[in-house]
Design an enzyme around this catalytic site. Structure first.
Site, short mmCIF file in Angstrom:
data_model
loop_
_atom_site.label_atom_id
_atom_site.label_comp_id
_atom_site.label_asym_id
_atom_site.label_seq_id
_atom_site.Cartn_x
_atom_site.Cartn_y
_atom_site.Cartn_z
N GLY A 249 10.86 -45.20 -21.40
CA GLY A 249 10.04 -44.90 -22.71
C GLY A 249 8.75 -45.66 -21.96
NE ARG B 144 26.59 -32.99 -30.83
CZ ARG B 144 26.07 -33.61 -30.28
NH1 ARG B 144 24.72 -34.67 -30.27
NH2 ARG B 144 26.41 -33.77 -29.09
CG HIS C 286 12.30 -29.30 -22.15
ND1 HIS C 286 13.60 -30.74 -22.09
CD2 HIS C 286 11.81 -28.73 -21.65
CE1 HIS C 286 14.30 -29.66 -21.59
NE2 HIS C 286 13.73 -28.79 -21.17
CD GLN D 86 -1.11 -32.95 -15.34
OE1 GLN D 86 -1.37 -32.83 -16.08
NE2 GLN D 86 -1.54 -33.76 -14.36
CD GLU D 87 7.15 -35.37 -18.85
OE1 GLU D 87 7.64 -36.17 -19.74
OE2 GLU D 87 7.86 -35.17 -17.88
C1 GAR Z 1 10.54 -37.38 -20.09
O1 GAR Z 1 9.99 -36.68 -18.67
C2 GAR Z 1 10.46 -36.43 -21.26
O2 GAR Z 1 10.02 -35.05 -21.12
C3 GAR Z 1 11.95 -36.16 -21.38
O3 GAR Z 1 12.84 -36.99 -21.04
C4 GAR Z 1 11.81 -37.64 -20.05
C5 GAR Z 1 12.16 -39.77 -20.68
O4 GAR Z 1 11.77 -40.25 -19.74
N1 GAR Z 1 12.60 -35.46 -22.23
C6 GAR Z 1 13.86 -34.18 -22.59
O5 GAR Z 1 14.88 -34.07 -21.32
C7 GAR Z 1 14.11 -34.11 -23.67
N2 GAR Z 1 14.70 -32.63 -23.29
P1 GAR Z 1 10.68 -41.84 -20.46
O6 GAR Z 1 11.73 -42.47 -21.50
O7 GAR Z 1 9.98 -42.50 -19.45
O8 GAR Z 1 9.52 -41.49 -21.20
#
Ligand code: GAR
Length: 223
Positions: free
Chosen positions: A19, A76, A120, A184-185
């Site tokens: 999260g 699903r 992503h 960066q995300e």
């Molecule tokens: C993040 O790095 C996100 O980009 C990735 O999962 C991680 C979640 O981290 N998402 C994917 O790979 C989707 N295909 P977080 O729970 O700490 O945000």
């Protein structure tokens, strides 16, 4: 005051784990006072995993959070139907996949067309799927990063809103690279959420046009 300032713009976030991207959204929303500035409010967090740490993150920010465990559903389709029902209770303008690790059915994707945003950890279309950092190191790429995109039927596909790049350094490990990309995300995702709900983002075919965005916001490049 323009009418939009009074409009409520509910957002639902879907998570599966830690999260940290959810936290980045909630922290930015608080710091920039999104609710007063533009009516944006994260109204619900839903997780497909009971143990997701992000559930606690949501609660710490006062956002109600529930689990809809995919493991409780036979198919699903059944899981996606339950998820959609829970989402629709909040009539969100945007559904954000903030580290949501389930593949969604095409019916679900179609239902939230142009309202479903994903982050992503790669520069798409490179390295869709899992283990992106390890694969980037194995491929020997010199640049890696993260992408925020609208969700289409294809795995990690769909119109790209913005990207952030990081250099791959000679001594990088999966962990060091992942950490730099994650940093960066946390800047990229809140920015895109705000742009969309401010009405600055439109689709032109497969391409996304963002009004008033700087080039370095659409693609954050390493120094
Ligand atoms: C993040 O790095 C996100 O980009 C990735 O999962 C991680 C979640 O981290 N998402 C994917 O790979 C989707 N295909 P977080 O729970 O700490 O945000």
């Amino acid at each position: 005051m323009p009418r939009s300032m009074f409009q409520s713009k509910p957002v639902v976030c879907l998570i599966s784990g830690r999260g940290s991207n959810l936290e980045a959204i909630l922290r930015t929303a608080q710091a920039e006072n999104w609710q007063a500035a533009c009516g944006i409010q994260v109204v619900r967090v839903l997780s497909n995993e009971r143990q997701a740490q992000g559930l606690e993150v949501a609660r710490a920010y006062g956002v109600p959070a529930d689990t809809i465990a995919h493991a409780d559903f036979p198919t699903r389709e059944a899981f996606d139907a339950a998820l959609a029902e829970a989402i629709d209770r909040h009539a969100p303008e945007l559904v954000v996949l903030a580290g949501f690790m389930r593949v969604l059915t095409s019916g679900f994707v179609a239902r939230y067309r142009e309202r479903l945003l994903n982050i992503h950890p790669s520069l798409l279309p490179a390295f869709a799927g899992l283990h992106t950092h390890r694969r980037a190191l194995e491929a020997g790429v010199r640049v890696h990063g993260a992408t925020v995109h609208f969700v289409s039927d294809q795995l990690d596909g769909g119109p790209i809103v913005a990207q952030a790049a990081v250099r791959v350094l000679p001594d990088d490990t999966t962990e060091t690279l992942a950490q730099r990309v994650l940093g960066q995300e946390h800047l990229l995702l809140p920015r895109c959420v705000r742009w969309i709900l401010e009405g600055r983002v439109r689709l032109n075919g497969e391409r996304v046009v963002v009004t008033g965005a700087r080039p370095d916001e659409l693609l954050a490049l390493p120094r």
